[in-house]
Every structure is written in C-alpha cells, then in structure tokens.
Scaffold this motif. Structure first.
Motif, short mmCIF file in Angstrom:
data_model
loop_
_atom_site.label_atom_id
_atom_site.label_comp_id
_atom_site.label_asym_id
_atom_site.label_seq_id
_atom_site.Cartn_x
_atom_site.Cartn_y
_atom_site.Cartn_z
N ALA A 57 0.84 -1.21 0.00
CA ALA A 57 0.00 0.00 0.00
C ALA A 57 0.87 1.25 0.00
O ALA A 57 0.59 2.22 -0.72
N GLN A 58 1.96 1.23 0.77
CA GLN A 58 2.87 2.37 0.82
C GLN A 58 3.52 2.60 -0.55
O GLN A 58 3.62 3.73 -1.02
N GLU A 59 3.97 1.53 -1.21
CA GLU A 59 4.59 1.65 -2.54
C GLU A 59 3.59 2.21 -3.55
O GLU A 59 3.93 3.07 -4.36
N LEU A 60 2.37 1.73 -3.51
CA LEU A 60 1.34 2.20 -4.44
C LEU A 60 0.99 3.66 -4.17
O LEU A 60 0.84 4.45 -5.10
N ARG A 61 0.88 4.02 -2.91
CA ARG A 61 0.56 5.40 -2.53
C ARG A 61 1.67 6.34 -2.99
O ARG A 61 1.41 7.38 -3.58
N ALA A 62 2.92 5.95 -2.74
CA ALA A 62 4.07 6.81 -3.07
C ALA A 62 4.34 6.87 -4.58
O ALA A 62 4.74 7.91 -5.08
N GLY A 63 4.11 5.77 -5.27
CA GLY A 63 4.50 5.73 -6.68
C GLY A 63 3.39 5.93 -7.68
O GLY A 63 3.65 5.97 -8.89
N TRP A 64 2.16 6.09 -7.22
CA TRP A 64 1.01 6.18 -8.12
C TRP A 64 1.21 7.22 -9.21
O TRP A 64 0.94 6.97 -10.37
N LEU A 65 1.68 8.38 -8.87
CA LEU A 65 1.79 9.47 -9.83
C LEU A 65 3.22 9.63 -10.34
O LEU A 65 3.56 10.65 -10.90
N GLY A 66 4.05 8.58 -10.18
CA GLY A 66 5.45 8.65 -10.57
C GLY A 66 5.75 7.82 -11.80
O GLY A 66 4.97 7.77 -12.75
N THR A 67 6.91 7.15 -11.75
CA THR A 67 7.34 6.34 -12.89
C THR A 67 6.90 4.89 -12.73
O THR A 67 6.79 4.40 -11.61
N TYR A 68 6.68 4.25 -13.85
CA TYR A 68 6.17 2.87 -13.86
C TYR A 68 7.17 1.96 -14.54
O TYR A 68 7.97 2.41 -15.34
N PRO A 69 7.13 0.65 -14.34
CA PRO A 69 6.21 -0.04 -13.43
C PRO A 69 6.64 0.11 -11.98
O PRO A 69 7.82 0.28 -11.69
N LEU A 70 5.66 0.04 -11.11
CA LEU A 70 5.95 0.07 -9.67
C LEU A 70 6.43 -1.31 -9.25
O LEU A 70 5.86 -2.32 -9.65
N ALA A 71 7.46 -1.35 -8.45
CA ALA A 71 7.97 -2.62 -7.93
C ALA A 71 7.43 -2.81 -6.52
O ALA A 71 7.70 -1.99 -5.64
N VAL A 72 6.66 -3.85 -6.33
CA VAL A 72 6.11 -4.17 -5.01
C VAL A 72 6.81 -5.44 -4.54
O VAL A 72 6.62 -6.51 -5.12
N PRO A 73 7.67 -5.32 -3.52
CA PRO A 73 8.43 -6.50 -3.08
C PRO A 73 7.55 -7.49 -2.32
O PRO A 73 6.55 -7.13 -1.72
N LEU A 74 7.97 -8.76 -2.42
CA LEU A 74 7.34 -9.78 -1.59
C LEU A 74 8.14 -9.89 -0.31
O LEU A 74 9.32 -9.58 -0.27
N ALA A 75 7.50 -10.33 0.74
CA ALA A 75 8.15 -10.43 2.04
C ALA A 75 7.95 -11.82 2.60
O ALA A 75 7.05 -12.56 2.18
N GLU A 76 8.79 -12.16 3.56
CA GLU A 76 8.61 -13.45 4.22
C GLU A 76 7.37 -13.35 5.10
O GLU A 76 7.20 -12.39 5.85
N VAL A 77 6.51 -14.32 4.96
CA VAL A 77 5.27 -14.37 5.74
C VAL A 77 5.39 -15.52 6.71
O VAL A 77 5.62 -16.66 6.31
N ARG A 78 5.27 -15.21 7.99
CA ARG A 78 5.46 -16.23 9.02
C ARG A 78 4.14 -16.54 9.73
O ARG A 78 3.36 -15.64 9.99
N PRO A 79 3.95 -17.79 10.06
CA PRO A 79 2.77 -18.14 10.87
C PRO A 79 2.91 -17.50 12.24
O PRO A 79 4.01 -17.15 12.68
N ALA A 80 1.81 -17.37 12.94
CA ALA A 80 1.80 -16.73 14.25
C ALA A 80 2.43 -17.60 15.32
O ALA A 80 2.54 -17.20 16.47
N THR A 81 2.85 -18.81 14.99
CA THR A 81 3.46 -19.71 15.95
C THR A 81 4.77 -20.24 15.38
O THR A 81 5.07 -20.06 14.20
N SER A 82 5.55 -20.88 16.21
CA SER A 82 6.83 -21.43 15.74
C SER A 82 6.90 -22.92 16.07
O SER A 82 6.04 -23.46 16.75
N SER A 83 7.96 -23.57 15.61
CA SER A 83 8.10 -25.00 15.87
C SER A 83 8.44 -25.28 17.32
O SER A 83 8.33 -26.41 17.77
N THR A 84 8.84 -24.27 18.08
CA THR A 84 9.17 -24.48 19.49
C THR A 84 7.98 -24.28 20.41
O THR A 84 8.05 -24.58 21.58
N ALA A 85 6.91 -23.73 19.90
CA ALA A 85 5.75 -23.44 20.74
C ALA A 85 5.00 -24.69 21.12
O ALA A 85 4.99 -25.68 20.54
#
Length: 193
Positions: A165-193
């Motif tokens: 959302a931040q990338e889209l908001r900042a780059g909407w009126l700028g140069t294209y294409p906009l690059a939206v990075p992917l991030a590591e998505v972690r479950p709310a728990t871990s293997s030690t829980a």
C-alpha cells in the motif's frame, strides 16, 4: 517627508496584503494545479476541478511488478481505493512554509495526500502473485491411527500489505512499473511453541 512615509507605508501594507491573501500561500500548486492565494474552501474547489480535468490520467491502470516476477500486472486506482484526499492536501498546503519572500516571489509544490484501501490492495494484488509466492505452512497435528504426527510451521513468501500500500501510494503518480516487493510471511506460531 510625511507624504513619502505614508506612500512607503501604503506600498508595504499593500504588498503584505497581497502576499498574505488567502489561507493557502500564493504560488502553491498540487499536481500542476494552482491553489495558492485562496481560502481553504476555494483551494479545495480548485483542486477538485483540476483533478477532474486530469481524471483520465489519474484513473489510468498502473503497471505493477510483484516480487522478482518479470510479469507486470495492471491495477486500476479505483480497484484499490487509490485517490487524492483533497481536504488533507489543502490542509498540508495551507500549513506549508510561508516566508514573506516566498509568498511574494516564490512558488511551492505540494505533494498530494494519497489514500489507499489496504484490504482491497491485498485482494487485487494477491491475484497476480505468480510463482514467486509461496504459501506458508501452518502448524497442524494429524493422526495415523493413534500415532500423532506434527506438521511444523514454515514461512512463505507473500504480499506485505502495508508495504505494498505504501509503494502504491508513493508511486502512483510517478514512474512505472511500480515494484512491489514480496516479504517473508510467518505463521503466528513457531516449531518451538
């Protein structure tokens, strides 16, 4: 001598009245739209009229590249609630720098305040994630007869909605294409829980 002083005082007073006329400083523009030297209400009306004149450009699809994917998806601003917040932009313009010299001779460009709907960003951009996205593995316990088998959580790669959302908001009126990075998505728990 008194007449010269009165004339000089009148010139200074007239110049000050000209420079400080309106709540939005003279010479203030947003996206090339002059809103300076007006009250906040008049500046908002001028900004709305100027944005209406640029409606085709503002509604044009935005090319977006998600993660390392070379494929480009197109997103329409209306699909993700991307818009200029006119009132907030006018407030930012009115509260901007107002030195006497700039008020008389300068100009000031104010960036528009842009809003976006993060929930709609997630919904729309998730459709174009492609092969770079990896679903996270949620923890689970399954049974083979009476023997429990644990499935441990594993992170995946996905959309960081706030960053997107931040990338889209900042780059909407700028140069294209906009690059939206992917991030590591972690479950709310871990293997030690």
């Amino acid at each position: 001598m008194g007449g010269v002083a009165a004339a000089l005082l009148a010139v200074v007073g007239g110049t000050a009245a000209y420079a400080y006329a309106g709540e939005v400083p003279r010479g203030t523009t947003v996206l090339g739209i002059d809103i300076g030297g007006r009250s906040r209400t008049d500046a908002a009306e001028a900004l709305r009229a100027g944005l209406a004149a640029q409606a085709d450009r503002l509604a044009a699809a935005i090319p977006v590249r998600l993660g390392d994917n070379q494929q480009i998806s197109e997103v329409k601003p209306a699909e993700i609630g991307l818009s200029v917040d006119v009132e907030a932009t006018v407030v930012a313009a009115a509260d901007g720098p107002s030195s006497p010299f700039r008020l008389l001779f300068g100009s000031h460009t104010v960036e528009p305040v842009v809003t976006v709907d993060a929930a709609r960003v997630l919904e729309v951009l998730s459709k174009g994630l492609g092969p770079d996205a990896q679903e996270m593995k949620m923890p689970a316990i399954t049974f083979n007869g009476t023997t429990p088998k644990a499935t441990y959580p594993k992170p995946g790669r996905g959309l960081d909605v706030d960053k997107a959302a931040q990338e889209l908001r900042a780059g909407w009126l700028g140069t294209y294409p906009l690059a939206v990075p992917l991030a590591e998505v972690r479950p709310a728990t871990s293997s030690t829980a």
